[in-house]
Design a protein around this motif. Sequence first.
Motif, PDB file in Angstrom:
ATOM      1  N   SER A 114      10.861   7.215  -0.582  1.00 33.52           N
ATOM      2  CA  SER A 114      10.003   6.600  -1.592  1.00 33.52           C
ATOM      3  C   SER A 114      10.175   5.088  -1.523  1.00 33.52           C
ATOM      4  O   SER A 114      11.156   4.576  -0.965  1.00 33.52           O
ATOM      5  CB  SER A 114      10.331   7.106  -2.999  1.00 33.52           C
ATOM      6  OG  SER A 114      11.635   6.717  -3.385  1.00 33.52           O
ATOM      7  N   VAL A 115       9.189   4.384  -2.078  1.00 32.43           N
ATOM      8  CA  VAL A 115       9.219   2.928  -2.110  1.00 32.43           C
ATOM      9  C   VAL A 115       9.038   2.479  -3.555  1.00 32.43           C
ATOM     10  O   VAL A 115       8.042   2.835  -4.201  1.00 32.43           O
ATOM     11  CB  VAL A 115       8.113   2.309  -1.228  1.00 32.43           C
ATOM     12  CG1 VAL A 115       8.108   0.782  -1.368  1.00 32.43           C
ATOM     13  CG2 VAL A 115       8.306   2.711   0.230  1.00 32.43           C
TER      14      VAL A 115
ATOM     15  N   ASP B  27       5.349   3.719  -4.154  1.00 34.97           N
ATOM     16  CA  ASP B  27       5.263   4.857  -5.064  1.00 34.97           C
ATOM     17  C   ASP B  27       5.329   4.395  -6.518  1.00 34.97           C
ATOM     18  O   ASP B  27       4.695   4.981  -7.393  1.00 34.97           O
ATOM     19  CB  ASP B  27       6.403   5.842  -4.784  1.00 34.97           C
ATOM     20  CG  ASP B  27       6.300   6.480  -3.414  1.00 34.97           C
ATOM     21  OD1 ASP B  27       5.457   7.371  -3.248  1.00 34.97           O
ATOM     22  OD2 ASP B  27       7.051   6.077  -2.507  1.00 34.97           O
TER      23      ASP B  27
ATOM     24  N   PRO C  52       0.799  -1.232   0.000  1.00 39.85           N
ATOM     25  CA  PRO C  52       0.000   0.000   0.000  1.00 39.85           C
ATOM     26  C   PRO C  52       0.829   1.279   0.000  1.00 39.85           C
ATOM     27  O   PRO C  52       0.328   2.344  -0.367  1.00 39.85           O
ATOM     28  CB  PRO C  52      -0.823  -0.120   1.293  1.00 39.85           C
ATOM     29  CG  PRO C  52      -0.048  -1.059   2.155  1.00 39.85           C
ATOM     30  CD  PRO C  52       0.618  -2.019   1.227  1.00 39.85           C
ATOM     31  N   ASP C  53       2.106   1.184   0.387  1.00 39.56           N
ATOM     32  CA  ASP C  53       2.941   2.384   0.456  1.00 39.56           C
ATOM     33  C   ASP C  53       3.864   2.528  -0.752  1.00 39.56           C
ATOM     34  O   ASP C  53       4.756   3.373  -0.753  1.00 39.56           O
ATOM     35  CB  ASP C  53       3.775   2.372   1.735  1.00 39.56           C
ATOM     36  CG  ASP C  53       4.606   1.107   1.899  1.00 39.56           C
ATOM     37  OD1 ASP C  53       4.357   0.138   1.159  1.00 39.56           O
ATOM     38  OD2 ASP C  53       5.489   1.084   2.775  1.00 39.56           O
TER      39      ASP C  53
END
Length: 302
Positions: free
Chosen positions: A260-261, A197, A194-195
Amino acid sequence: MTNVDESAAASATVSAESGEVLIVTGMSGAGRSTAADALEDLGWYVVDNLPPQMLRPLLDLTALAASALPRVAVVVDVRGRDLFAELPEVTRALRRGRPLRVMFLDASDEVLVRRFEAVRRPHPLQGDGTILDGILLERHALRAVRESADVLIDTSSFNIHQLATRVIEMFSAEGSARHTVTIMSFGFKYGLPPDADLVADMRFLPNPFWNDELRALTGEDPRVRDYVLNQEGAPEFLDSYAAALEPVLAGYQRENKGHSVVAVGCTGGKHRSVVMARELSARLSSLPGVAVRVKHRDLGRE
């Protein structure tokens, strides 16, 4: 102490010495909150709206924390009313102890008036007068502080992002990362992170799961790594995706996006995504201003 204006300070990075203290002050509307937020993002311990008389007790307390609070930033301004007048004297006394700097944020009267009108708030010193009346009173009250400041930044031509960038450039530890990217392997069958980018799909590569010798292994095993990287399209993808991410990560730094992911997925998050996440992190680790972390979300799931 020598006063350093913004243009001179821009050429050098302020080192993060152990026990360093930074007093953030200046004109209301010149960007103190933005500067404080940027410092906090850099790992400074930030205290807002502290009366000057409480600086020494605060610093005594933080000194006890030693390495836990190596850099402390304190926002001091005219919201302290009459107490603010003692700031120059308190600052002189504190300079004889821990390393201390004073950063003064300023802007032209015209710009400050526009900023207050834009947010529809009164100047803290205007009373029954106009915004400009308050600004002029504040300039008079801050004259001595401005003259003795170590760093002077005129924010007249800055937006909040440009000001944050200037503070980060000046107060980052030399060589420290301005952006941290987490390369996360995952399995699509367990759902998208869900996290994330950005998401990359490794299911275009043959699945080692269908190889009897590799099924029980993971992408951290050299045999699985060699199998995945020898597949058609794997090296080309890594080179192309790393090249595509380079301007993205540079842009994140310009926009002061600190984290960022990048999610790299395969079916179960055990083989292909693990290998490709590791390889991608190796390619990105040399980018300036970027720290790379690797996380395997679904490795170990049955």
